[in-house]
Design a protein around this motif. Structure first.
Motif, PDB file in Angstrom:
ATOM      1  N   ARG A  24       6.806  -4.620  -5.305  1.00 35.12           N
ATOM      2  CA  ARG A  24       6.240  -3.278  -5.149  1.00 35.12           C
ATOM      3  C   ARG A  24       5.039  -3.295  -4.199  1.00 35.12           C
ATOM      4  O   ARG A  24       4.844  -2.351  -3.417  1.00 35.12           O
ATOM      5  CB  ARG A  24       5.842  -2.716  -6.523  1.00 35.12           C
ATOM      6  N   GLN A  27       6.343  -3.113  -0.794  1.00 35.79           N
ATOM      7  CA  GLN A  27       6.801  -1.749  -0.529  1.00 35.79           C
ATOM      8  C   GLN A  27       5.625  -0.837  -0.182  1.00 35.79           C
ATOM      9  O   GLN A  27       5.705  -0.041   0.759  1.00 35.79           O
ATOM     10  CB  GLN A  27       7.533  -1.179  -1.750  1.00 35.79           C
ATOM     11  N   LYS A 116      12.057  -2.161   5.627  1.00 36.55           N
ATOM     12  CA  LYS A 116      11.724  -1.538   4.336  1.00 36.55           C
ATOM     13  C   LYS A 116      12.978  -1.098   3.606  1.00 36.55           C
ATOM     14  O   LYS A 116      13.092  -1.269   2.382  1.00 36.55           O
ATOM     15  CB  LYS A 116      10.775  -0.355   4.527  1.00 36.55           C
ATOM     16  N   TRP A 119      14.449  -4.101   2.072  1.00 27.97           N
ATOM     17  CA  TRP A 119      13.580  -4.538   0.984  1.00 27.97           C
ATOM     18  C   TRP A 119      13.767  -3.647  -0.245  1.00 27.97           C
ATOM     19  O   TRP A 119      13.812  -4.121  -1.367  1.00 27.97           O
ATOM     20  CB  TRP A 119      12.123  -4.502   1.457  1.00 27.97           C
ATOM     21  N   ASP A 120      13.881  -2.345  -0.012  1.00 26.32           N
ATOM     22  CA  ASP A 120      14.045  -1.392  -1.112  1.00 26.32           C
ATOM     23  C   ASP A 120      15.356  -1.602  -1.864  1.00 26.32           C
ATOM     24  O   ASP A 120      15.478  -1.208  -3.029  1.00 26.32           O
ATOM     25  CB  ASP A 120      13.993   0.045  -0.591  1.00 26.32           C
TER      26      ASP A 120
END
Length: 138
Positions: A24, A27, A116, A119-120
């Motif tokens: 997180r 993120q 991203k 990654w998400d």
């Protein structure tokens, strides 16, 4: 934006970071870089060069932190590629700043959004497996 809204947002991010796992945190860093890049584009369009410099500096600091957070021993190919990509982004943002180039910032945003997005999509099970591997190496 009013001071109250800014303060609320700052507290919200601090609260989120206080309880965030490493996934997180990354993120949030990526989101912060993207937000600062979007602001920098607006500052360039409005010819607000001090604002551009401030937001680009913040974005570059975040991208540099992302680069430094890479675990170069985990999966060398991926880490090496990401390190090179972050290097490219930083160099591109230096050019964007000197040239006042919205296009170069947009290119960096596209690259960062791609990272991203990937990654998400990392599942909770894969995250936990990664944390386990990391703790075994420590």
């Amino acid at each position: 934006m009013s001071y109250g809204i800014k303060a609320y947002k700052a507290v919200g991010v601090k609260d989120d970071l206080a309880v965030a796992d490493p996934h997180r945190v990354i993120q949030l860093l990526m989101q912060g870089a993207l937000e600062n890049l979007a602001k920098a584009k607006g500052f360039i369009e409005r010819k607000d060069f001090p604002g551009k410099s401030k937001t680009l500096s913040k974005a570059m600091a975040i991208i540099s932190a992302l680069q430094k957070s890479l675990d170069m021993e985990a999966v060398a190919d991926i880490s090496d590629n990401l390190a090179a990509l972050y290097d490219f982004m930083l160099n591109h943002l230096i050019l964007a700043s000197t040239e006042n180039s919205v296009e170069k910032i947009t290119e960096v945003m596209g690259l960062l959004l791609t990272i991203k997005s990937a990654w998400d999509q990392i599942s909770v099970a894969d995250r936990e497996y990664g944390y386990e591997l990391q703790s075994q190496r420590a």
